[in-house]
Design a protein around this motif. Structure first.
Motif, short mmCIF file in Angstrom:
data_model
loop_
_atom_site.label_atom_id
_atom_site.label_comp_id
_atom_site.label_asym_id
_atom_site.label_seq_id
_atom_site.Cartn_x
_atom_site.Cartn_y
_atom_site.Cartn_z
N PHE A 219 -4.09 14.30 1.65
CA PHE A 219 -5.31 13.50 1.72
C PHE A 219 -5.09 12.22 2.53
O PHE A 219 -5.99 11.74 3.19
N PHE A 220 -3.90 11.70 2.44
CA PHE A 220 -3.57 10.49 3.20
C PHE A 220 -3.78 10.76 4.69
O PHE A 220 -4.44 10.01 5.40
N ALA B 230 -7.43 11.21 5.50
CA ALA B 230 -8.15 9.93 5.54
C ALA B 230 -7.86 9.21 6.84
O ALA B 230 -8.76 8.67 7.49
N LEU B 231 -6.60 9.22 7.25
CA LEU B 231 -6.25 8.57 8.52
C LEU B 231 -6.98 9.23 9.67
O LEU B 231 -7.54 8.57 10.54
N VAL C 12 -6.83 0.70 5.73
CA VAL C 12 -6.76 0.76 7.19
C VAL C 12 -7.59 -0.36 7.80
O VAL C 12 -7.13 -1.09 8.69
N LEU D 261 -8.25 8.64 -3.07
CA LEU D 261 -7.25 8.24 -2.10
C LEU D 261 -7.94 7.91 -0.77
O LEU D 261 -7.53 7.02 -0.04
N PHE D 262 -9.01 8.64 -0.49
CA PHE D 262 -9.76 8.38 0.74
C PHE D 262 -10.25 6.94 0.76
O PHE D 262 -10.11 6.24 1.76
N PHE E 100 0.83 -1.21 0.00
CA PHE E 100 0.00 0.00 0.00
C PHE E 100 0.86 1.25 0.00
O PHE E 100 0.64 2.18 -0.78
N VAL F 128 -10.51 8.17 9.77
CA VAL F 128 -10.71 6.83 10.35
C VAL F 128 -10.66 6.92 11.87
O VAL F 128 -11.49 6.35 12.58
N VAL G 38 -7.37 4.58 1.35
CA VAL G 38 -6.87 4.56 2.72
C VAL G 38 -7.88 3.90 3.65
O VAL G 38 -7.51 3.07 4.48
N PHE G 39 -9.15 4.25 3.48
CA PHE G 39 -10.17 3.64 4.35
C PHE G 39 -10.10 2.12 4.26
O PHE G 39 -10.00 1.42 5.27
#
Lengths: 431, 359, 615
Positions: free
Chosen positions: C540-541, C544-545, B272, B264-265, B97, C548, B268-269
């Motif tokens: 954006f990374f 996004a983290l 994760v 990208l969201f 990733f 979450v 990443v979601f």
């Protein structure tokens, strides 16, 4: 619950991590004004092995829209300033390298992320463009949505005339000019991604947009020539008889075989080509009136979906049938002939139109087969259906055998509307 | 129970964002889109066997079944192997990733930083435990699916499904063998068996597992078909992340283009959730082996191990050709046979869990 | 012993995202399947048939309690000296757990018993007087008024009350006069023959034998009456202090709907509620909070509708607060909420009786603290915080549209600046070229990086906002608007920030104000800065983290045992009043996640007239 000492340790670790993270702010972050954005890239042949790359980048000066290079003294060619953009040319061994070299001259980092089009000079395109396309598709910054053009003459000169006449925004002008393809069908709309996929494809060959600078010398002087009326002149870009406005114009399709340019389709052929591939949206066709020479019938033609293509192989000879349905709206009949009086006249006109389109498309197909042996129609995808596996198909080598294909075109034209008039009266002749 | 469904589905489908399309298309060409369906059918068979196994021991999860059939020592050894495998899986997935992230979006940020940022979130997720992970998975499941569907829909102008011809790709034999290997793409469904006790019964286990596999199969198949349709098998087998490229070619007008960053969201979601779930399973498997009741103190060492695993491959070639091939190809020889063997042993020995033998 | 010391802040931050209840032996087991729960379920089945449909949460909650009992044994080993009591209580609360502290005698009484020798009322005037004088520090304290009286039968007695807290007319006319004229009405001089209660004419009297209770009644504004020889003191209700009337709401203004708000007076507030819910099942229970202030606190709920577990939990928390005093609902909120470190409120504040009543009718519990016009409502979920009191008064389409706007506002208020920052520093390709060039042009003369600009403008906006609240009256509003306009305009023309940023910050500010809940809006403001940080560091990374993490935090948050994100995670039956508000007659069920005993709000067909033929 963890003892206090351990929790403190954990806290410290988290803190350190947070600090590390916060210190990274400078790795990939780039302020907008740190970069300059290339709008157009032009590729020319340089001395020896080198290539000459021309960049047109936008400047951030206020009120840059209406000035033009000549205002600051000196023409655009000298200063490189043009309508809120700067044009610089650099000679380098490779395309990406040229960016680096230019970076040392331009004071900000050059970014390709907003590039709208890449222009190859015709001279170069005929030698092969694969080497220069490759870095563009591998390099992360480059969008795959830029257009691919081939220009007559030097790309550098072409870019020097690339300016916005309507509004202050050049990128908007460029984007919109490609959308005109859908209105006229005089040139295709080719994205870099599509171009690249076709370069690699075993099914079809690549195409690009044909373009040039019009020096405004094709417009015949008053009374220079008379008599011959040709509704479909074979025009190259840069030869549209016109004056004033934007000098750059796009007209026709560049045909590639492999990564080399082998020829071009003129504007009318392009329309037949687009019709045959189902990419044609709408446009006006001017036909000779079958009933009175010298008069024209103007049709507004809309394609009824993509053409239906069926194929089969017999003794390894491919047979291809192409059927399509056209929706016709009569825009003008210059001699005011009434075709709707009786069915036979009406059918006759339909027949005439159908023949016109069939002949046009067959001619284009013949040209691609006989002259260039380049399947730009993507017939290969249909042919592939006759093979079971990829190795069989690749062995058959469709791209080489395109020439052998027997292609049959069938068009059904449907005159569905006739504009405002249904029964026009002829204009009374002068008494 | 949708939560468990969301979690396992996400764990399975996250591969589509990575190099899964690349390798599948490279090996099977135009047949990629149904090769994965072959794997899916294989995975369903595997799942059915898993179900049979659990059915013999009602109210036990997979590890407890291992223990009941194989005895304490052997089962603990197997669970330990599973734990190590899952940890390795976590590390490699993370590495993959992050590499893709570096290639496509953040080329200059050091890998360490990206991994550290990512692991922080993983740590939080694993700290909270399975319940937190499934809930997050459920909340973000809709977002991920929406994003995926959006990419597929928005790229429609570039599709030409004639590019799926010739239909058999590199031949049926290649597809079948590759399809068998790629069962491992679906083998994360074993997570369901591991957490079987949380599922309110075997009936749900069956239903969730089947719907997970079918959803994942459908998603893989559709995505691969779309990638093939857009890029053909020639260019499609070249791009590192086919899905990312699909999002790159979205073009609707001059203001709606190059929107790949927004997806990208979704990347990443999905990553994760998938990685933290597998990480947590690794962690709790380990706890199971040594009868550790609280997994939290082990968080730091496991994070450290994951960090180490992440840096095991030093370049993209190693990731794709060695580690990912191992995880998404040959892991089928680890995950699949063990429960099947256990099933066989239990049949031969005639062991069966009584109804009363609930834990 | 480590628990007694306040933990360091980072560890506490870690606890923010922590999840307390998973520390159970089998970590694989979701609580839904735990055996204890099945037991619990059986028990509850026996107890109450209507409780059958329990969502996992409540089972969990009760399970948590089982564990808490075990933990309570540990806690009980901590020596609890008088001076440590405060810290201890805080620690227990901070942990946010449902721990049961072993019952101890109320500290308040301990303090008082140190001064009053014996709790029992004496049987003679002098010693009782002595006790009261001592208790209220007479003669230094001038507030306690003791009126000695001699009854017609020559018996001595006294009245004691606090000046200003009582209605003097009642004392004069209905206590003093009957007492002194007693002989005229009664035949003999024998006081024992007629009870004191029968002489006094106030509406409520109590005979108290415990002197501490007498003192607390006097503190409330009642009058103590004593006549020599009695072994009790009579308390007559004479409360009559100055108070604010019922006024229009100040913070939750609506266009349609009732225009009255709670005031500081507890009695009035309960009356306001009773006027709306005229139901004999409406129960009010009282608690005293604050060992030195003895503030009265009431919980109001509808018996037979509310989930008893929730009531029990609320009562447990209120009873086990050890603090010296509480004056505002905010303080109480902090003392009883599940996770004090959460940025989002898990308790709803409102000043509107209609909203409180509506919540009670859904099966929630209202906590009213004397002296605050704010009522706390528990349990709440995120979507309840996004509702406004006007929602029920408007047509359903309008409400639905408004709620959509609010959820958008929620997202914008959290994300927009961070998103802008990430976009302009990491993902340039996403911005349309024309806009990109325009932004670059505007930024050309700005020396700062975008992060500084964003922080500057956010700070400026927060300043304007804070100043606007502090500056009195109408000037405040004007200053806010003018300040924002001028500051923004000037900042742009002085090339300190780029104009796009002004739009971003203004939009964010507006969105923040659009959030109907004040505490929620605060949480969002802080979160926004977290997202700015995340966006600035990793684009954006990072965003996004962070998203979450935020989700993780939200799904683990609980409000009195009810998950904060109920309906979404865990999934419960969807009501018809969440984001979309369906027409009122379609809302047949009460919210499922609250587990009301009676989930049916109204019959399937609420508009029964539609079934009839028009006449």
């Amino acid at each position: 619950m963890a003892p206090k000492k351990l929790s403190f340790l954990k806290g410290a670790i988290v803190l350190v991590c947070a600090c590390c993270l916060s210190l990274t702010g400078c790795y990939d972050a780039k302020e907008i004004d740190q970069e300059v954005f290339t709008l157009v890239i032009g590729v020319d042949k340089g001395t020896g092995n080198m290539i000459r790359v021309t960049f047109q980048v936008s400047t951030y000066k206020e009120d840059g829209g209406n000035g033009g290079g000549s205002q600051n003294g000196g023409s655009a060619a000298d200063t490189g300033e043009l309508d809120g953009t700067v044009i610089s040319t650099v000679e380098a061994p490779s395309l990406i390298e040229s960016i680096n070299m230019l970076n040392s001259a331009s004071n900000r980092q050059i970014s390709l992320s907003q590039t709208k089009m890449i222009i190859f000079s015709e001279e170069y395109a005929r030698e092969g463009v694969g080497r220069y396309i490759e870095p563009l598709t591998r390099f992360r910054e480059v969008g795959e949505l830029m257009r691919v053009l081939v220009c007559r003459g030097r790309a550098e000169d072409y870019i020097l005339e690339n300016r916005s006449f309507i509004g202050g925004s050049l990128p908007k002008d460029i984007e919109l000019s490609f959308l005109q393809s859908a209105n006229t069908g005089y040139y295709p709309d080719v994205f870099l991604n599509e171009f690249y996929v076709r370069l690699l494809s075993p099914y079809a060959q690549a195409i690009a947009i044909y373009t040039a600078i019009n020096d405004f010398d094709s417009l015949p002087e008053d009374g220079m020539e008379k008599g011959i009326i040709e509704p479909h002149p074979d025009l190259k870009p840069g030869e549209i008889p016109r004056k004033g406005g934007n000098k750059r114009e796009m007209l026709g399709t560049v045909v590639f075989s492999g990564d080399k340019m082998v020829g071009y389709l003129n504007q009318n052929e392009t329309r037949f080509y687009l019709l045959a591939t189902g990419k044609y949206k709408r446009g006006l066709f001017t036909l000779d009136d079958p009933k009175s020479a010298g008069d024209f019938i103007v049709l507004e033609v809309t394609a009824h979906g993509a053409p239906k293509v069926t194929t089969f192989l017999e003794n390894e000879i491919p047979y291809i049938y192409l059927e399509m349905l056209l929706d016709i709206d009569i825009a003008a009949i210059q001699n005011r002939e009434n075709y709707f009086l009786n069915p036979s006249a009406y059918l006759e006109l339909e027949k005439y139109i159908e023949t016109y389109f069939v002949r046009g498309m067959e001619e284009v197909i013949r040209k691609t087969q006989q002259e260039w042996n380049s399947d730009i129609f993507e017939f290969g995808k249909k042919i592939a259906g006759n093979f079971w596996t990829i190795p069989q198909f690749e062995e058959y080598n469709w791209l080489e055998r395109y020439r052998e294909a027997k292609i049959d075109v069938k068009v059904k034209a449907n005159i569905s509307r006739a504009g405002y008039y249904f029964h026009p009266r002829p204009i009374e002749p002068e008494k | 129970m949708l939560e468990a469904y969301a979690l396992v589905t996400i764990v399975i489908i996250t591969k589509i964002f990575y190099t899964f399309p690349l390798t599948t298309i490279k090996q099977t060409g135009t047949a990629a889109w149904y090769t994965t369906l072959i794997s899916c059918v294989g995975a369903i068979v595997f799942f059915a066997l898993l179900y049979l196994l659990l059915q013999r021991f009602p109210q036990k999860d997979l590890y407890q079944v291992f223990e009941a059939v194989l005895g304490k020592k052997v089962s603990r050894f197997i669970i330990l192997i599973f734990s190590v495998y899952f940890l390795y899986y976590t590390g490699i997935n993370l590495s993959e990733f992050v590499t893709i992230l570096k290639i496509y979006s953040m080329p200059f940020t050091p890998k360490e930083v990206l991994v550290a940022g990512f692991l922080t979130v993983i740590a939080a997720m694993a700290y909270v435990g399975l319940e937190g992970i499934v809930r997050v998975a459920y909340v973000l499941f809709y977002l991920i699916i929406t994003g995926l569907v959006l990419i597929l829909i928005l790229a429609i102008p570039f599709y030409d499904f004639n590019s799926l011809k010739p239909w058999l790709g590199y031949g049926l034999g290649v597809s079948a063998s590759e399809g068998f290997l790629k069962i491992s793409a679906y083998d994360s469904v074993i997570i369901l068996a591991i957490i079987a006790n949380s599922l309110q019964g075997l009936k749900y286990f069956k239903r969730i597992g089947l719907s997970c596999l079918l959803t994942a199969g459908a998603i893989f198949s559709i995505c691969l078909a779309c990638i093939l349709a857009a890029f053909q098998y020639t260019a499609g087998s070249g791009y590192i992340s086919g899905m990312y490229h699909l999002s790159r070619i979205i073009y609707y007008s001059r203001f709606f283009q190059r929107v790949e960053a927004i997806f990208l969201f979704v990347w990443v979601f999905a990553s994760v959730i998938a990685i933290s779930a597998v990480f947590y399973i690794a962690l709790s498997s380990y706890c199971r082996v040594f009868s550790i009741t609280n997994h939290r103190p082990l968080l730091w060492p496991f994070l450290f191990l994951t960090f180490a695993f992440t840096f095991l491959p030093s370049n993209i070639y190693e990731i794709i050709s060695v580690h990912v091939r191992l995880i998404r190809g040959y892991s089928v020889f680890l995950i699949v046979p063990v429960p099947i063997l256990v099933l066989l042993v239990s049949i031969i020995r005639g062991k069966k869990g009584g109804k009363a033998s609930g834990t | 012993m480590s628990e007694k010391k306040p933990k360091n802040i980072i560890w506490q931050m870690l606890e923010l995202i922590s999840y307390k209840k998973t520390s159970r032996p089998k970590t694989f087991i979701l609580p839904e399947m735990d055996e204890q729960q099945s037991k619990q379920r059986q028990e509850s089945n026996k107890r109450q048939e209507s409780e059958q449909q329990q969502i996992p949460e409540n089972r969990q909650q009760s399970k948590g309690r089982n564990q808490a009992d075990e933990q309570a044994k540990d806690t009980s080993q901590i020596p609890g000296g008088q001076e440590q009591k405060h810290t201890q209580a805080m620690v227990v609360e901070r942990a946010g757990q449902r721990r049961r502290i072993p019952k101890k005698p109320l500290a308040a009484s301990e303090v008082k018993s140190a001064r009053v020798e014996k709790d029992q009322v004496k049987t003679d005037v002098n010693s009782n007087l002595q006790v009261l004088r001592q208790a209220f520090h007479v003669p230094e304290n001038k507030d306690l008024i003791i009126r000695d009286i001699i009854l017609p039968n020559k018996k001595r007695g006294f009245l004691a009350f606090l000046d200003g807290m009582v209605n003097k007319i009642i004392i004069n006319e209905y206590i003093l006069r009957p007492l002194l004229e007693q002989e005229a009405t009664s035949q003999s001089g024998n006081t024992k023959g007629i009870a004191l209660e029968d002489i006094v004419l106030t509406n409520d009297t109590q005979s108290l034998k415990n002197i501490n209770e007498v003192i607390s009644e006097i503190l409330k504004g009642n009058t103590a009456v004593y006549v020599d020889g009695l072994d009790y003191i009579l308390i007559c209700e004479t409360i009559g202090f100055e108070k604010r009337g019922v006024e229009t709401p100040k913070t939750e203004i609506v266009v349609k709907g009732p225009q009255e708000a709670f005031s500081e007076n507890l009695r009035t507030n309960i009356t306001l509620l009773r006027r709306i819910i005229r139901n004999r099942d409406l129960v009010t229970e009282f608690f005293e909070i604050g060992e030195k202030s003895s503030t009265v606190c009431a919980i109001v709920y509808l018996q037979g509708l509310v989930n008893p577990l929730v009531v029990r939990e609320v009562k447990r928390r209120l009873e086990n607060i050890k603090i010296d005093f509480v004056v505002s609902a905010g303080m109480l909120e902090e003392l009883i909420e599940d996770n004090p470190y959460s940025l989002f409120p898990t308790i709803l504040n409102t000043e509107r009786p209609d909203r409180t009543a509506a919540s009670i009718m859904e099966g929630r519990v209202a906590i009213i603290l004397d002296g605050t016009p704010i009522v706390l409502i528990v349990p709440v979920t995120l979507n309840a915080l996004m509702h406004s009191s006007e929602d029920a008064a408007l047509k359903w389409h309008n409400t639905t549209a408004l709620r959509m706007v609010r959820f958008c506002a929620f997202a914008i208020a959290i994300l927009l600046p961070g998103f802008y920052l990430a976009l302009t520093t990491y993902h340039h390709e996403m911005i349309p070229t024309e806009l990109l060039i325009a932004i670059a042009k505007a930024k050309e003369n700005v020396p700062f990086p975008t992060i500084i600009e964003v922080l500057l403008m956010e700070l400026g906006f927060e300043l304007i906002r804070e100043a606007g609240i502090r500056i009195p009256g109408i000037v405040g509003n004007t200053l806010g608007i003018i300040g924002a306009l001028i500051l923004g305009e000037a900042a742009v023309s002085a090339n300190i920030v780029s104009p796009v940023l002004i739009i971003i910050v203004a939009l964010t500010g507006l969105s923040n104000f659009a959030l109907p809940n004040y505490s929620l809006a605060f949480g969002v403001r802080i979160l926004r800065f977290c997202f700015i940080f995340a966006g600035a560091v990793l684009g954006f990374f990072g965003l996004a983290l962070a998203a979450v993490l935020l989700t993780l935090m939200l799904v683990n948050l609980k409000s009195f045992g009810v998950p904060f994100m109920s309906i979404v995670a865990p999934r419960t039956k969807r009501g018809k009043d969440i984001v979309l508000r369906w027409p009122l007659w379609m809302q047949e069920k009460r919210p499922d996640f609250l587990n009301p005993l009676d989930s049916q709000r109204q019959p399937e067909i609420a508009r029964q007239w539609t079934q009839q033929d028009p006449e």
